[in-house]
Design an enzyme around this catalytic site. Structure first.
Site, PDB file in Angstrom:
ATOM      1  N   TYR A  58       0.879  -1.181   0.000  1.00 20.06           N
ATOM      2  CA  TYR A  58       0.000   0.000   0.000  1.00 20.06           C
ATOM      3  C   TYR A  58       0.912   1.226   0.000  1.00 20.06           C
ATOM      4  O   TYR A  58       1.499   1.588   1.012  1.00 20.06           O
ATOM      5  CB  TYR A  58      -0.912   0.029   1.228  1.00 20.06           C
ATOM      6  CG  TYR A  58      -1.956  -1.070   1.294  1.00 20.06           C
ATOM      7  CD1 TYR A  58      -2.349  -1.775   0.160  1.00 20.06           C
ATOM      8  CD2 TYR A  58      -2.567  -1.396   2.492  1.00 20.06           C
ATOM      9  CE1 TYR A  58      -3.315  -2.774   0.228  1.00 20.06           C
ATOM     10  CE2 TYR A  58      -3.533  -2.386   2.570  1.00 20.06           C
ATOM     11  CZ  TYR A  58      -3.900  -3.071   1.435  1.00 20.06           C
ATOM     12  OH  TYR A  58      -4.856  -4.054   1.508  1.00 20.06           O
ATOM     13  N   LEU A 208     -17.852  -2.096   3.204  1.00 22.23           N
ATOM     14  CA  LEU A 208     -18.818  -1.038   2.893  1.00 22.23           C
ATOM     15  C   LEU A 208     -19.067  -0.940   1.396  1.00 22.23           C
ATOM     16  O   LEU A 208     -19.679   0.012   0.929  1.00 22.23           O
ATOM     17  CB  LEU A 208     -18.319   0.310   3.442  1.00 22.23           C
ATOM     18  CG  LEU A 208     -18.058   0.323   4.947  1.00 22.23           C
ATOM     19  CD1 LEU A 208     -17.424   1.640   5.377  1.00 22.23           C
ATOM     20  CD2 LEU A 208     -19.345   0.076   5.714  1.00 22.23           C
ATOM     21  N   GLY A 209     -18.556  -1.889   0.668  1.00 24.96           N
ATOM     22  CA  GLY A 209     -18.831  -1.897  -0.765  1.00 24.96           C
ATOM     23  C   GLY A 209     -17.693  -1.398  -1.641  1.00 24.96           C
ATOM     24  O   GLY A 209     -17.835  -1.377  -2.855  1.00 24.96           O
ATOM     25  N   PHE A 212     -13.287   1.826  -4.430  1.00 23.68           N
ATOM     26  CA  PHE A 212     -12.996   1.755  -5.865  1.00 23.68           C
ATOM     27  C   PHE A 212     -14.265   1.805  -6.710  1.00 23.68           C
ATOM     28  O   PHE A 212     -14.229   2.180  -7.866  1.00 23.68           O
ATOM     29  CB  PHE A 212     -12.252   0.455  -6.206  1.00 23.68           C
ATOM     30  CG  PHE A 212     -10.861   0.380  -5.622  1.00 23.68           C
ATOM     31  CD1 PHE A 212      -9.919   1.356  -5.887  1.00 23.68           C
ATOM     32  CD2 PHE A 212     -10.481  -0.692  -4.831  1.00 23.68           C
ATOM     33  CE1 PHE A 212      -8.634   1.278  -5.362  1.00 23.68           C
ATOM     34  CE2 PHE A 212      -9.202  -0.786  -4.308  1.00 23.68           C
ATOM     35  CZ  PHE A 212      -8.274   0.207  -4.572  1.00 23.68           C
ATOM     36  N   PRO A 216     -19.788   3.616   0.088  1.00 23.40           N
ATOM     37  CA  PRO A 216     -21.053   3.661   0.805  1.00 23.40           C
ATOM     38  C   PRO A 216     -22.175   4.398   0.082  1.00 23.40           C
ATOM     39  O   PRO A 216     -23.338   4.242   0.455  1.00 23.40           O
ATOM     40  CB  PRO A 216     -20.693   4.371   2.106  1.00 23.40           C
ATOM     41  CG  PRO A 216     -19.238   4.171   2.250  1.00 23.40           C
ATOM     42  CD  PRO A 216     -18.677   4.149   0.873  1.00 23.40           C
TER      43      PRO A 216
HETATM   44  N1  LIG Z   1      -7.111  -8.820   0.906  1.00 20.76           N
HETATM   45  C1  LIG Z   1      -7.387  -7.979  -0.062  1.00 20.76           C
HETATM   46  O1  LIG Z   1      -7.183  -8.266  -1.225  1.00 20.76           O
HETATM   47  C2  LIG Z   1      -7.949  -6.629   0.267  1.00 20.76           C
HETATM   48  C3  LIG Z   1      -8.528  -5.856  -0.758  1.00 20.76           C
HETATM   49  C4  LIG Z   1      -9.059  -4.609  -0.438  1.00 20.76           C
HETATM   50  C5  LIG Z   1      -9.020  -4.162   0.872  1.00 20.76           C
HETATM   51  N2  LIG Z   1      -8.443  -4.932   1.844  1.00 20.76           N
HETATM   52  C6  LIG Z   1      -8.444  -4.490   3.250  1.00 20.76           C
HETATM   53  O2  LIG Z   1      -9.779  -4.201   3.624  1.00 20.76           O
HETATM   54  C7  LIG Z   1      -9.856  -2.901   4.216  1.00 20.76           C
HETATM   55  C8  LIG Z   1     -11.222  -2.320   3.949  1.00 20.76           C
HETATM   56  O3  LIG Z   1     -11.399  -2.074   2.546  1.00 20.76           O
HETATM   57  P1  LIG Z   1     -11.714  -0.625   1.942  1.00 20.76           P
HETATM   58  O4  LIG Z   1     -11.224   0.388   2.894  1.00 20.76           O
HETATM   59  O5  LIG Z   1     -11.258  -0.513   0.556  1.00 20.76           O
HETATM   60  O6  LIG Z   1     -13.263  -0.688   1.750  1.00 20.76           O
HETATM   61  P2  LIG Z   1     -14.499  -0.285   2.604  1.00 20.76           P
HETATM   62  O7  LIG Z   1     -14.113  -0.329   4.032  1.00 20.76           O
HETATM   63  O8  LIG Z   1     -15.637  -1.106   2.119  1.00 20.76           O
HETATM   64  O9  LIG Z   1     -14.795   1.198   2.149  1.00 20.76           O
HETATM   65  C9  LIG Z   1     -13.930   2.252   2.290  1.00 20.76           C
HETATM   66  C10 LIG Z   1     -14.652   3.456   1.694  1.00 20.76           C
HETATM   67  O10 LIG Z   1     -15.761   3.771   2.514  1.00 20.76           O
HETATM   68  C11 LIG Z   1     -15.703   5.129   2.924  1.00 20.76           C
HETATM   69  N3  LIG Z   1     -16.204   5.151   4.307  1.00 20.76           N
HETATM   70  C12 LIG Z   1     -15.712   4.500   5.372  1.00 20.76           C
HETATM   71  N4  LIG Z   1     -16.467   4.733   6.461  1.00 20.76           N
HETATM   72  C13 LIG Z   1     -17.462   5.574   6.066  1.00 20.76           C
HETATM   73  C14 LIG Z   1     -18.545   6.169   6.728  1.00 20.76           C
HETATM   74  N5  LIG Z   1     -18.778   5.954   8.020  1.00 20.76           N
HETATM   75  N6  LIG Z   1     -19.378   6.971   6.012  1.00 20.76           N
HETATM   76  C15 LIG Z   1     -19.168   7.206   4.699  1.00 20.76           C
HETATM   77  N7  LIG Z   1     -18.147   6.659   4.009  1.00 20.76           N
HETATM   78  C16 LIG Z   1     -17.298   5.844   4.695  1.00 20.76           C
HETATM   79  C17 LIG Z   1     -14.278   5.531   2.782  1.00 20.76           C
HETATM   80  O11 LIG Z   1     -14.193   6.893   2.456  1.00 20.76           O
HETATM   81  P3  LIG Z   1     -13.679   7.994   3.527  1.00 20.76           P
HETATM   82  O12 LIG Z   1     -12.200   7.879   3.535  1.00 20.76           O
HETATM   83  O13 LIG Z   1     -14.192   9.269   2.970  1.00 20.76           O
HETATM   84  O14 LIG Z   1     -14.296   7.646   4.842  1.00 20.76           O
HETATM   85  C18 LIG Z   1     -13.818   4.680   1.608  1.00 20.76           C
HETATM   86  O15 LIG Z   1     -14.160   5.323   0.413  1.00 20.76           O
HETATM   87  C19 LIG Z   1      -8.700  -2.151   3.561  1.00 20.76           C
HETATM   88  O16 LIG Z   1      -8.288  -1.053   4.327  1.00 20.76           O
HETATM   89  C20 LIG Z   1      -7.631  -3.228   3.481  1.00 20.76           C
HETATM   90  O17 LIG Z   1      -6.956  -3.287   4.716  1.00 20.76           O
HETATM   91  C21 LIG Z   1      -7.925  -6.155   1.555  1.00 20.76           C
END
Ligand SMILES: NC(=O)c1ccc[n+]([C@@H]2O[C@H](COP(=O)([O-])OP(=O)(O)OC[C@H]3O[C@@H](n4cnc5c(N)ncnc54)[C@H](OP(=O)(O)O)[C@@H]3O)[C@@H](O)[C@H]2O)c1
Length: 297
Positions: A58, A208-209, A212, A216
């Site tokens: 990352y 949260l969907g 990318f 949300p």
């Molecule tokens: N193993 C794998 O291949 C893999 C792949 C992807 C991710 N991951 C891990 O999974 C974790 C979670 O994935 P992710 O962060 O991409 O996806 P996510 O948690 O589904 O969504 C993150 C998105 O949601 C927004 N968000 C978060 N909380 C919010 C809230 N309370 N209200 C409104 N918007 C909100 C964030 O924007 P804001 O910044 O504006 O809040 C960001 O755009 C990553 O950090 C990583 O550690 C692993």
């Protein structure tokens, strides 16, 4: 509802933090605002986060450096979890790094950038969920060697189909499965069921969907999710997180955010219990499919 659970043998709060979004756009290069990223990490620890999911790729290095600069010396009970199996090119493209030698380098890069002697858990991030049995045995064999050398405590597997998880379980102890899964993407339900049967922690990424694919905003557009949120006077993201927590007592969440306000909202979901009517309604939430089909990590 219990607010703590187990990652392998390690007690952790059920809501942790996913650090991926702390890097710059496309998870590449520095963040737009490093002070804001550090403030999110500090607030996460204040709110009880004891499980951070990261990866050396990352940034690369950017997110691990931020974690180290902000939190070192690390709180005693903080569990740092990483993943290996990928690398970045100079334009930020995502490349596989799946050979056993590359996995060793990946673990050592994480130890260096986080400045720890041992990772609490390392996920083998598969790039092809139909990975051949021979390669999987060599990959997990390498992680097992690193475990014996004291460089990691627990082994997990990520982006793995049910067959790959079953094969992995025959080869080593698996403490975590980390796959894409959410209220709007239940495509990996069979893997979740397998984890339930085997009592393995399931850590859904993109809870949260996914940023990318619009994140949300998609949750808010769904009338069922919006209705449950309104009835309970909670937000749609809290509905999504509380729904995940209701699915399995060893479901551990790592929602990602760059905002302290969003972090606080997400952490508060640990105390929300959806009732039977909410859960029945959410059975009908729109299914958007796996965001990984149009994104990469
Ligand atoms: N193993 C794998 O291949 C893999 C792949 C992807 C991710 N991951 C891990 O999974 C974790 C979670 O994935 P992710 O962060 O991409 O996806 P996510 O948690 O589904 O969504 C993150 C998105 O949601 C927004 N968000 C978060 N909380 C919010 C809230 N309370 N209200 C409104 N918007 C909100 C964030 O924007 P804001 O910044 O504006 O809040 C960001 O755009 C990553 O950090 C990583 O550690 C692993």
């Amino acid at each position: 509802m219990n607010t703590t659970s187990l990652l392998g043998d390690k007690p952790v709060n059920r809501i942790g933090f996913g650090a991926m979004q702390l890097a710059g756009p496309g998870v590449f290069g520095p963040p737009r605002d490093s002070d804001a990223a550090r403030a999110v990490l500090r607030r996460a620890i204040e709110l009880g986060v004891d499980h951070i999911d990261t990866a050396q790729y990352y940034g690369p290095d950017v997110v691990n450096d931020l974690i180290h600069e902000t939190l070192y010396p690390y709180p005693e009970h903080l569990r740092l979890v990483t993943k290996v199996g990928g690398r970045r090119d100079e334009q930020g493209g995502w490349l596989p790094a799946q050979s056993p030698a590359e996995l060793r380098t990946g673990v050592e890069d994480n130890l260096r950038s986080l400045q720890v002697e041992r990772m609490d858990l390392v996920n083998l991030r598969l790039m092809d969920s139909a990975a051949s049995g021979d390669l999987l045995a060599e990959q997990l064999g390498m992680l097992e060697d690193l475990r014996r050398e004291g460089k990691l405590d627990l082994i997990g597997i990520s982006e793995a189909g049910a067959d790959a998880v079953r094969r992995a379980l025959e080869l080593v102890d698996i403490a975590e499965v980390q796959n894409s899964y959410s209220v709007v993407n239940r495509s990996g339900e069979d893997v979740l069921e397998l984890c339930m049967q085997r009592e393995i922690a399931f850590v859904p990424y993109f809870p949260l969907g996914s940023a990318f694919t619009g994140g949300p905003a998609q949750l808010a557009r769904d009338p069922v999710i919006a209705g449950v949120a309104q009835r309970n006077r909670i937000t749609v993201t809290q509905v999504a997180l509380a729904w995940l927590l209701s699915r399995y007592e060893r479901m551990l969440l790592i929602p990602g955010t760059t905002s302290v306000a969003h972090l606080e909202e997400n952490m508060a979901a640990a105390d929300i219990e959806l009732d039977e009517r909410d859960l029945a309604d959410l059975q009908n939430a729109t299914q958007l499919g796996d965001p990984m089909a149009s994104a990469h990590d």
